[in-house]
Design a protein around this motif. Structure first.
Motif, mmCIF file in Angstrom:
data_model
loop_
_atom_site.group_PDB
_atom_site.id
_atom_site.type_symbol
_atom_site.label_atom_id
_atom_site.label_comp_id
_atom_site.label_asym_id
_atom_site.label_seq_id
_atom_site.Cartn_x
_atom_site.Cartn_y
_atom_site.Cartn_z
ATOM 1 N N GLU A 158 0.823 -1.208 0.000
ATOM 2 C CA GLU A 158 0.000 0.000 0.000
ATOM 3 C C GLU A 158 0.860 1.262 0.000
ATOM 4 O O GLU A 158 0.480 2.281 -0.569
ATOM 5 N N CYS A 255 -11.763 -1.633 0.988
ATOM 6 C CA CYS A 255 -10.837 -1.771 -0.143
ATOM 7 C C CYS A 255 -9.983 -3.029 0.033
ATOM 8 O O CYS A 255 -9.457 -3.283 1.116
ATOM 9 N N ARG A 256 -9.794 -3.771 -1.063
ATOM 10 C CA ARG A 256 -9.083 -5.043 -0.976
ATOM 11 C C ARG A 256 -7.797 -5.095 -1.779
ATOM 12 O O ARG A 256 -7.143 -6.137 -1.832
ATOM 13 N N ALA A 260 -6.528 0.434 -4.680
ATOM 14 C CA ALA A 260 -7.827 0.950 -4.242
ATOM 15 C C ALA A 260 -7.709 1.634 -2.890
ATOM 16 O O ALA A 260 -8.297 2.706 -2.676
ATOM 17 N N LEU A 261 -6.943 1.038 -1.964
ATOM 18 C CA LEU A 261 -6.785 1.654 -0.646
ATOM 19 C C LEU A 261 -6.046 2.983 -0.747
ATOM 20 O O LEU A 261 -6.418 3.964 -0.085
ATOM 21 N N SER A 264 -8.362 5.544 -2.001
ATOM 22 C CA SER A 264 -9.334 5.848 -0.954
ATOM 23 C C SER A 264 -8.729 6.768 0.102
ATOM 24 O O SER A 264 -9.362 7.727 0.547
#
Length: 280
Positions: A158, A255-256, A260-261, A264
């Motif tokens: 991430e 979020c996976r 996406a995270l 976000s």
């Protein structure tokens, strides 16, 4: 930007948007256009700015290419500050805004260069600033806050995704995988912790809640959040300070994927940062 503007800015952080327009306006021959009135809905806020360079090119954005071109023409034809109406209610019958609304824009062919330079310098030093506008503008002053700055600390995929998306968006993100000392974060800064091993957050969060950052966020779901709260309470951190820590983080729940995270998280942080602006 002109060579002179680049020379002035070489020791300053390179800004985007309204900050970039302000920086360009520090140089002779550059006009500064400011939205001082909005009728109906519009995609920009009151006080949004655009600079028109001597060659007719522009820095910043107020609408679409049609408005920018019209402003460049009007700035070239103006010898003193003037309020121009665009869109609904404008005498320019051949020019309309796509949204159907109307804008009053201050076109200043020669803004106060000394005031612009002072404002740009203060922003570079992370200070909020007010730029006075001409008396006839209706909007008497323009408020600026320093650019968004993010400190992201972690070891996860991430973190890589956040760095990549932040760089593409022009956001100043300092990435750290090993923390020796917490960065000095002012109230226009955010700190984001992206650890899967939540024990590594403990000391960092205890330091972060003592600072001025407007946003403090830590990765993890409700279970991690509850464990984090209990641990910080046991360490003597007050409930008031713990309440500053956001978690789960991000504007989109569940979020996976790292991308996406990251998206976000950045959307949530930028949303809170925009809320710090005075909209003047």
């Amino acid at each position: 930007m002109t060579d002179a503007a680049l020379a002035f800015s070489r020791d300053l952080a390179v800004p985007d948007g309204d900050h970039a327009a302000l920086l360009a306006a520090c140089q002779p021959g550059v006009a500064l256009c400011t939205i001082v009135g909005i009728e109906g809905s519009f995609s920009r806020r009151l006080g949004a700015q655009l600079a028109v360079l001597p060659d007719g090119s522009t820095i910043g954005s107020l609408a679409d290419g049609c408005l920018e071109s019209q402003l460049a023409s009007d700035a070239r034809d103006s010898s003193e500050p003037v309020i121009k109406r665009y869109g609904s209610g404008s005498p320019l019958i051949d020019f309309r805004l796509p949204c159907g609304g109307g804008l009053d824009i201050l076109v200043d062919p020669a803004p106060d260069r000394a005031a612009c330079r002072k404002a740009a310098s203060l922003l570079d030093r992370r200070k909020p600033v007010i730029l006075p506008l001409p008396d006839n503008s209706g909007l008497t002053q323009r408020h600026y806050i320093p650019a968004l700055k993010i400190a992201a600390i972690g070891e996860s995929p991430e973190l890589d995704a956040l760095a990549a998306i932040g760089s593409a968006a022009g956001i100043d993100i300092a990435i750290q995988t090993e923390l020796t000392a917490l960065p000095d974060l002012d109230r226009w800064s955010a700190i984001i912790l992206l650890f899967h091993d939540h024990d590594r957050e403990r000391d960092i969060l205890a330091q972060a809640v003592k600072g001025d950052a407007f946003y403090i966020g830590a990765q993890g779901g409700e279970t991690a959040r509850n464990a984090r709260i209990m641990q910080l309470l046991a360490d003597g951190v007050s409930e008031e300070k713990i309440a500053r820590i956001r978690g789960p983080i991000g504007s989109v729940p569940g979020c996976r994927t790292p991308t996406a995270l990251a998206l976000s998280i950045l959307s949530e942080v930028v949303g809170h940062y925009e809320g710090l602006k005075s909209h003047r």
